[in-house]
Write an enzyme that holds these catalytic residues in place. Structure first.
Site, PDB file in Angstrom:
ATOM      1  N   ASP A  91     -70.851 -10.978 -42.626  1.00 31.03           N
ATOM      2  CA  ASP A  91     -69.454 -10.539 -42.621  1.00 31.03           C
ATOM      3  C   ASP A  91     -68.746 -11.073 -41.386  1.00 31.03           C
ATOM      4  OD1 ASP A  91     -67.182  -8.876 -43.483  1.00 31.03           O
ATOM      5  OD2 ASP A  91     -67.595  -7.735 -41.654  1.00 31.03           O
ATOM      6  N   ALA A  97     -65.193  -3.385 -42.673  1.00 29.34           N
ATOM      7  CA  ALA A  97     -64.583  -2.074 -42.388  1.00 29.34           C
ATOM      8  C   ALA A  97     -63.200  -1.945 -43.011  1.00 29.34           C
ATOM      9  CB  ALA A  97     -64.476  -1.878 -40.876  1.00 29.34           C
ATOM     10  N   GLU A 122     -64.261 -17.369 -36.041  1.00 29.32           N
ATOM     11  CA  GLU A 122     -63.463 -16.638 -37.028  1.00 29.32           C
ATOM     12  C   GLU A 122     -61.994 -17.013 -36.872  1.00 29.32           C
ATOM     13  OE1 GLU A 122     -64.268 -12.429 -36.919  1.00 29.32           O
ATOM     14  OE2 GLU A 122     -66.376 -12.713 -37.357  1.00 29.32           O
ATOM     15  N   ARG A 131     -75.103   4.180 -35.068  1.00 29.07           N
ATOM     16  CA  ARG A 131     -74.383   4.836 -36.158  1.00 29.07           C
ATOM     17  C   ARG A 131     -74.559   4.093 -37.480  1.00 29.07           C
ATOM     18  NH1 ARG A 131     -71.167   4.550 -31.752  1.00 29.07           N
ATOM     19  NH2 ARG A 131     -70.621   6.512 -30.771  1.00 29.07           N
ATOM     20  N   ILE A 132     -74.258   2.782 -37.472  1.00 26.65           N
ATOM     21  CA  ILE A 132     -74.284   2.022 -38.733  1.00 26.65           C
ATOM     22  C   ILE A 132     -75.727   1.776 -39.182  1.00 26.65           C
ATOM     23  CG2 ILE A 132     -73.603  -0.155 -39.853  1.00 26.65           C
ATOM     24  CD1 ILE A 132     -71.187  -0.206 -37.863  1.00 26.65           C
ATOM     25  N   ALA A 155     -72.671  -7.239 -37.810  1.00 26.71           N
ATOM     26  CA  ALA A 155     -72.394  -6.799 -36.428  1.00 26.71           C
ATOM     27  C   ALA A 155     -71.393  -7.745 -35.759  1.00 26.71           C
ATOM     28  CB  ALA A 155     -73.693  -6.697 -35.644  1.00 26.71           C
ATOM     29  N   ARG A 156     -71.874  -8.858 -35.220  1.00 27.73           N
ATOM     30  CA  ARG A 156     -70.994  -9.871 -34.625  1.00 27.73           C
ATOM     31  C   ARG A 156     -71.645 -11.248 -34.800  1.00 27.73           C
ATOM     32  NH1 ARG A 156     -67.494  -6.725 -34.795  1.00 27.73           N
ATOM     33  NH2 ARG A 156     -66.174  -5.926 -33.132  1.00 27.73           N
ATOM     34  N   ASP A 187     -85.033  -0.595 -31.689  1.00 25.56           N
ATOM     35  CA  ASP A 187     -83.925  -0.212 -30.805  1.00 25.56           C
ATOM     36  C   ASP A 187     -84.534   0.381 -29.548  1.00 25.56           C
ATOM     37  OD1 ASP A 187     -81.763   1.018 -29.469  1.00 25.56           O
ATOM     38  OD2 ASP A 187     -80.700   1.375 -31.351  1.00 25.56           O
ATOM     39  N   HIS A 247     -64.938 -10.873 -42.203  1.00 17.70           N
ATOM     40  CA  HIS A 247     -64.927  -9.762 -41.238  1.00 17.70           C
ATOM     41  C   HIS A 247     -64.151  -8.586 -41.837  1.00 17.70           C
ATOM     42  CE1 HIS A 247     -65.202  -8.751 -36.682  1.00 17.70           C
ATOM     43  NE2 HIS A 247     -65.335  -7.666 -37.422  1.00 17.70           N
TER      44      HIS A 247
HETATM   45  P1  NAD Z   1     -73.690   1.963 -32.070  1.00 16.59           P
HETATM   46  O1  NAD Z   1     -73.331   1.826 -30.640  1.00 16.59           O
HETATM   47  O2  NAD Z   1     -73.652   3.326 -32.676  1.00 16.59           O
HETATM   48  O3  NAD Z   1     -75.152   1.362 -32.330  1.00 16.59           O
HETATM   49  C1  NAD Z   1     -75.634   0.197 -31.731  1.00 16.59           C
HETATM   50  C2  NAD Z   1     -77.122   0.390 -31.503  1.00 16.59           C
HETATM   51  O4  NAD Z   1     -77.670  -0.844 -31.046  1.00 16.59           O
HETATM   52  C3  NAD Z   1     -77.442   1.457 -30.421  1.00 16.59           C
HETATM   53  O5  NAD Z   1     -78.324   2.418 -30.931  1.00 16.59           O
HETATM   54  C4  NAD Z   1     -78.090   0.649 -29.304  1.00 16.59           C
HETATM   55  O6  NAD Z   1     -79.097   1.370 -28.628  1.00 16.59           O
HETATM   56  C5  NAD Z   1     -78.660  -0.527 -30.067  1.00 16.59           C
HETATM   57  N1  NAD Z   1     -78.918  -1.711 -29.254  1.00 16.59           N
HETATM   58  C6  NAD Z   1     -78.196  -2.197 -28.224  1.00 16.59           C
HETATM   59  N2  NAD Z   1     -78.746  -3.330 -27.761  1.00 16.59           N
HETATM   60  C7  NAD Z   1     -79.849  -3.560 -28.521  1.00 16.59           C
HETATM   61  C8  NAD Z   1     -80.820  -4.569 -28.536  1.00 16.59           C
HETATM   62  N3  NAD Z   1     -80.784  -5.585 -27.679  1.00 16.59           N
HETATM   63  N4  NAD Z   1     -81.818  -4.494 -29.459  1.00 16.59           N
HETATM   64  C9  NAD Z   1     -81.874  -3.476 -30.335  1.00 16.59           C
HETATM   65  N5  NAD Z   1     -80.983  -2.453 -30.354  1.00 16.59           N
HETATM   66  C10 NAD Z   1     -79.964  -2.521 -29.463  1.00 16.59           C
HETATM   67  O7  NAD Z   1     -72.731   0.985 -32.855  1.00 16.59           O
HETATM   68  P2  NAD Z   1     -72.437   0.954 -34.429  1.00 16.59           P
HETATM   69  O8  NAD Z   1     -71.263   1.798 -34.717  1.00 16.59           O
HETATM   70  O9  NAD Z   1     -73.683   1.179 -35.179  1.00 16.59           O
HETATM   71  O10 NAD Z   1     -71.957  -0.566 -34.582  1.00 16.59           O
HETATM   72  C11 NAD Z   1     -72.840  -1.637 -34.307  1.00 16.59           C
HETATM   73  C12 NAD Z   1     -72.045  -2.912 -34.166  1.00 16.59           C
HETATM   74  O11 NAD Z   1     -71.483  -3.255 -35.418  1.00 16.59           O
HETATM   75  C13 NAD Z   1     -70.819  -2.773 -33.237  1.00 16.59           C
HETATM   76  O12 NAD Z   1     -71.159  -3.044 -31.882  1.00 16.59           O
HETATM   77  C14 NAD Z   1     -69.846  -3.783 -33.776  1.00 16.59           C
HETATM   78  O13 NAD Z   1     -69.894  -4.992 -33.056  1.00 16.59           O
HETATM   79  C15 NAD Z   1     -70.317  -4.016 -35.210  1.00 16.59           C
HETATM   80  N6  NAD Z   1     -69.297  -3.578 -36.157  1.00 16.59           N
HETATM   81  C16 NAD Z   1     -68.834  -4.489 -37.043  1.00 16.59           C
HETATM   82  C17 NAD Z   1     -67.869  -4.108 -37.954  1.00 16.59           C
HETATM   83  C18 NAD Z   1     -67.363  -5.086 -38.968  1.00 16.59           C
HETATM   84  O14 NAD Z   1     -66.208  -5.005 -39.349  1.00 16.59           O
HETATM   85  N7  NAD Z   1     -68.179  -5.990 -39.459  1.00 16.59           N
HETATM   86  C19 NAD Z   1     -67.331  -2.818 -37.930  1.00 16.59           C
HETATM   87  C20 NAD Z   1     -67.872  -1.893 -37.030  1.00 16.59           C
HETATM   88  C21 NAD Z   1     -68.845  -2.289 -36.133  1.00 16.59           C
END
Ligand code: NAD
Length: 321
Positions: free
Chosen positions: A257, A284, A262, A151-152, A232-233, A172, A281
């Site tokens: 972020d 969002a 943390e 998604r992101i 991400a994390r 991906d 962090h």
């Molecule tokens: P999502 O599940 O829609 O997308 C994650 C993508 O990563 C998927 O398409 C998946 O196939 C891919 N993926 C998984 N393992 C992989 C790998 N080893 N190599 C390459 N691609 C891989 O999730 P999203 O909504 O896009 O969010 C992504 C991450 O962002 C979340 O898991 C979350 O930890 C983090 N996030 C952080 C914040 C923040 O406040 N900073 C907020 C929202 C999400």
């Protein structure tokens, strides 16, 4: 009346939604010890990322039936343990996508233009010298490497193409080709992204596979002129190695972020690097998104308590639903 524990500061709209279905135990402090005391007799928990929901914590709450994460990542909840205990884990995967993508794009602009450093230099009276550092780069025509095209990642790619005319390459291994829009190149070898991109942006979930995955092996492949972005994390990246590369001029900048610790431990090296930008962090945590996410997380709890199937159940498969 069923009790719902809320462990973060949330909007009154979300609290009003919860009050329809249960008694709300509100602890906006996020304090771990207080959480342990209050969780004992609750049916539902609305949870941010500060509490690690371990099996031990779950055992302290024998009546717990549902955990609702106000966000996407559920890596602070032991999913296996929750599933084993029949606890449903909800999250809000769509509610913060655009907001985190905007923050990521802001990071890309700010770090490649060295805005925070030049701002600080200017305020210290170095107007004349700082304007001749020639640190900022153009983004037009540069290559963005997106790791994790969910998604992101998708939104970040779209926004960077539209705003900066960047080329986008992605890695991906878990998506189908048909979700990759034309004009974006999908690579099957992750290393090629690190070698070629001018900006690498991480958007994968934190799990066993991705934990500490972005370390020396991948980072060493990056161009010295390249930038690394992580919204991400924290635990996905070897932060100490990033700092080493920045100090040795093997990387031009990094924007995070999310951090392994943390809040960060005092005097962690990257806190002092002029080439890093760090936010708490908060990618969002805009006005709009915090309300959206909290209301969606609250609605999930109310649906569960009133016998309806919640929209986004993370452990749906494990619970055989
Ligand atoms: P999502 O599940 O829609 O997308 C994650 C993508 O990563 C998927 O398409 C998946 O196939 C891919 N993926 C998984 N393992 C992989 C790998 N080893 N190599 C390459 N691609 C891989 O999730 P999203 O909504 O896009 O969010 C992504 C991450 O962002 C979340 O898991 C979350 O930890 C983090 N996030 C952080 C914040 C923040 O406040 N900073 C907020 C929202 C999400």
């Amino acid at each position: 009346m069923k009790k719902v524990l809320v462990n973060e500061k949330v909007s009154s709209d979300a609290l009003d939604i919860l009050k329809k279905a249960g008694e709300v135990v509100y602890m906006p402090s996020g304090d771990h010890e207080e959480f342990k005391k209050l969780v004992k007799d609750v049916t539902a928990v609305m949870l941010d990322t500060t509490i690690k929901f371990t099996p031990e914590l779950m055992d302290m709450a024998p009546g717990l039936k549902v955990i609702s994460r106000t966000g996407t990542g559920v890596d602070n909840v032991d999913i296996e343990a929750a599933t084993k205990r029949g606890i449903m884990v909800l999250h809000t995967p769509d509610a913060n996508t655009v907001t985190v993508a905007e923050h990521t794009v802001a990071f890309i602009g700010a770090v490649t233009k060295h805005l925070l450093f030049l701002d600080s230099e200017t305020r210290q009276g170095k107007f004349k010298t700082a304007r001749r550092y020639y640190l900022p780069i153009d983004l037009d025509g540069k290559t963005l490497g997106v790791i994790g095209f969910g998604r992101i990642g998708k939104q970040v790619a779209k926004k960077c193409m539209a705003a900066f005319n960047m080329k986008v390459i992605i890695y991906d291994p878990y998506i189908n080709d048909d979700v990759v829009p034309s004009g974006i190149l999908r690579y099957s070898n992750e290393e090629d992204i690190y070698k070629q991109a001018d900006v690498v942006s991480i958007h994968v979930p934190h799990n066993k596979e991705t934990s500490n995955h972005v370390g020396e092996k991948l980072l060493s492949l990056m161009k010295p002129s390249a930038y690394l972005i992580n919204t991400a994390r924290g635990n996905i990246i070897d932060e100490a190695y990033v700092v080493k590369m920045l100090n040795e001029n093997r990387l031009a900048g990094a924007a995070f972020d999310v951090l392994a610790n943390e809040p960060p431990i005092e005097n962690e090296e990257f806190l002092n690097s002029p080439k890093t930008i760090i936010s708490p962090h908060s990618a969002a945590l805009t006005n709009e998104c915090t309300v959206r996410v909290a209301c969606e997380a609250a609605t999930g709890i109310v649906d569960f308590l009133e016998g309806r199937m919640p929209k986004s159940i993370f452990n749906r498969k494990g619970l055989n639903l």
